[in-house]
Design an enzyme around this catalytic site. Sequence first.
Site, PDB file in Angstrom:
ATOM      1  N   VAL A 280     -35.205  -0.873  13.135  1.00  0.00           N
ATOM      2  CA  VAL A 280     -35.311  -1.914  11.983  1.00  0.00           C
ATOM      3  C   VAL A 280     -34.900  -1.829  10.883  1.00  0.00           C
ATOM      4  CG1 VAL A 280     -36.961  -3.834  11.092  1.00  0.00           C
ATOM      5  CG2 VAL A 280     -37.389  -2.829  13.352  1.00  0.00           C
TER       6      VAL A 280
ATOM      7  N   LYS B 220     -36.551  -7.342  16.226  1.00  0.00           N
ATOM      8  CA  LYS B 220     -37.051  -6.610  14.907  1.00  0.00           C
ATOM      9  C   LYS B 220     -38.314  -7.242  14.675  1.00  0.00           C
ATOM     10  CE  LYS B 220     -32.356  -5.290  13.595  1.00  0.00           C
ATOM     11  NZ  LYS B 220     -31.401  -5.936  12.944  1.00  0.00           N
TER      12      LYS B 220
ATOM     13  N   GLU C  85     -37.598   4.455  13.440  1.00  0.00           N
ATOM     14  CA  GLU C  85     -37.437   3.946  12.134  1.00  0.00           C
ATOM     15  C   GLU C  85     -36.066   3.062  12.306  1.00  0.00           C
ATOM     16  OE1 GLU C  85     -38.205   2.321   8.994  1.00  0.00           O
ATOM     17  OE2 GLU C  85     -39.359   4.135   8.964  1.00  0.00           O
TER      18      GLU C  85
ATOM     19  N   SER D 173     -22.604  10.474  16.664  1.00  0.00           N
ATOM     20  CA  SER D 173     -21.600  11.531  16.090  1.00  0.00           C
ATOM     21  C   SER D 173     -21.951  12.114  14.560  1.00  0.00           C
ATOM     22  CB  SER D 173     -20.274  10.892  15.739  1.00  0.00           C
ATOM     23  OG  SER D 173     -19.798  10.413  17.100  1.00  0.00           O
TER      24      SER D 173
END
EC number: 1.1.1.3
Lengths: 432, 432
Positions: free
Chosen positions: B131, B204, B128, B18
């Site tokens: 993590v 991650k 990007e 959104s």
Amino acid sequence: MSDERVRVALLGCGTVGSEVTRVLLDEADELAARVGAPVELAGIAVRRPDKHPELPQELLTNDAGALVESDVDIVVELIGGIEPVRGWLLTALRKGRSVVTANKALLSEHSAELAEAADLSGADLYYEASVAGAIPLLRPLRESLAGDRITRVMGIVNGTTNYILSAMDATGAGYAETLDEASRLGYAEADPTADVDGYDAASKAAILASLAFHTRVTASDVHREGIAGITASDIAAARLLNRTVKLLAICERVTADDGTESVSARVHPVMIPRSHQLAGVNGAFNAVYVEADAAGELMFYGQGAGGAPTASAVLGDLVAAARNRVAGGRGPRESAHAALPVRPMGQTPTRYHISLDVADRAGVLAQVAQAFATHDVSIAAVRQRDRNSTASLVIVTHSAPDAALRATVDEIGKLDVVREVVSVMRVEGEDS
Amino acid sequence: MSDERVRVALLGCGTVGSEVTRVLLDEADELAARVGAPVELAGIAVRRPDKHPELPQELLTNDAGALVESDVDIVVELIGGIEPVRGWLLTALRKGRSVVTANKALLSEHSAELAEAADLSGADLYYEASVAGAIPLLRPLRESLAGDRITRVMGIVNGTTNYILSAMDATGAGYAETLDEASRLGYAEADPTADVDGYDAASKAAILASLAFHTRVTASDVHREGIAGITASDIAAARLLNRTVKLLAICERVTADDGTESVSARVHPVMIPRSHQLAGVNGAFNAVYVEADAAGELMFYGQGAGGAPTASAVLGDLVAAARNRVAGGRGPRESAHAALPVRPMGQTPTRYHISLDVADRAGVLAQVAQAFATHDVSIAAVRQRDRNSTASLVIVTHSAPDAALRATVDEIGKLDVVREVVSVMRVEGEDS
């Protein structure tokens, strides 16, 4: 892996250049793997080739201009200063060679024409090493936060002054003797002017503000105050408030009441709370806070100077530029499309800490407070303390235009009841 | 400014989507200025278009596959999970569409085939946001440090577990009640498994290790221990040593005695000194330390989750990918050329803290010390304290293979003189 070699010209071969040379020669395979093609050192321009017996003699030249014009893809500039480097780099960029430089003086004055030359020829212009050494800061500002709206960049960007202020805070010693000690230990240059008077930090502030706010800001746009005037009294006054003194570069997006935006860029000593994360950045380390609308609060921390850290930043840029060559494109360029006006320091909102020795009698605070009211400056906190026949009065203001604050301090200094203005300093950060 | 539009397909439109939609629609001019060409939202794929009356109806579709195949330049994926997203993104990349995604589960398992598809077609693959939310971390690892040699990446990459551990440290409360409180306050999901058992952090860690060491590391390569076993006793034991407990993702380049290199990637609770900068990272914040040969020690700090910070990272990637489209190139790709083996946890050097309740009689330490010696584990420090009829024995080891440490703990637990193994935890950082 592409067969095409990426040819690199190196201008200057001091501490950083030697490390870059070492990696280009000794770690060629690793570098080629990262780039996707061999990277070849085509030449090294130094003033006196005979002074560099440690380098491959066939690569050396004292004609930087000719090296730049020769058949190279990337020019790495580590000479520093503005002329004649500016001309060489403009030539390189116009001929489509990408440029990697650590030259903050040049960038903070001439980034507009350099960026324009790069844009016209489709070359890359990278200068990560020019601010905060090895800390990856410019790339995040330029690329990672490209879809966000940065409102503030504030940080410790000069290691020498941070070393001196950290030492003054730790020992209680004065400025002059701490500077002497720093020079003796190699933390300050023989001529420390560029550091202690804030020129170095101002260049970096200009570069940071330009990238953060998509606006050309030059070093001369940056309000600059150094640390030579900081006294042991200032440090002691800060300590009483559980604060410490740092030389900060502060770049802000300022929105006026009518919604118009401007940019403020300044370098000056600041009292910050000891609980502030920048307060814990000691010695020669650098750290930069970034605030953005969506990303919130970010901090980048690391070594701001030194041969190896600076070489790391240069090599990162070199690999990026070389990869772009191999891929046939170029990296994201910077943009100055916002072109916001730079707000003069006098109109920039700041907060002051003022420490006064005043006569120990009734009505002093009323007179002092009246001076604040005259200049429409609101007081946030006052502390009074008796000290034999004098009393000490410490005032922290709310935010007000810097010119109004300075005028207030001038007026207070002239009051009969004020014996001495002990310390005046700007403050940042909430009191805990 | 180029006239050519950059067309964007958005898959998924929750909180982050959104915000991305809002920027694409409401800040189109600013975005176009940053990209150098207009950026057009070509379509939004959601499961139930009728559930999104707030979005422009003409953009909505429930056929993500068709949207990906349509004439778009960039696909932004914010659905999450592995299937069917994996197939859509492979299709997009094979057709040359650049992909921006925040999907850590997908990246940590299938980055190899995604990166290969991107390489073959010349598309960008950016993630990007996968993590540490808004913290610009992957781009610096991939680009700024591209000319350096990273030796270690260690950080707090999961906000939920950091919130819980911070709260346990502050209140002394147990794990279960703190988790309940975190759920009540919205800091933990209704099903907190992915966070508290370390799956999220392990994904991650895989992404970080892959980028840092130019090696494909998948989530299944990452040794994983969560925080569900952390007790108030563990926290109290840490406190006695002036330490605190954090769930860390640790990615290391390990060099064996014969010079061969391998990669260790692990997620587990760790005691770190309170003076360590990661110790001060509280609540839902993330912070990641990076150590590199030349750059030295770097830290990145910021908000690791949340709609707006994540959207900031997605938009940064989107702008970078769009600029590359306009410039006709692509960004630096990642590289897995090093292809280092992943070291099993048992062979990874770690250090242990062990807190024991032991019989209060002579010779106990000798027996315990013998167990360490049997497994060739060296003891760094011992503290003994009497506690009525039992005594407490706290041991911190030197670095040893994790398997040897675990075997030592097993053996100690079986000793008659040991009444209870109160706490066993790995430690990082020097004692101050």
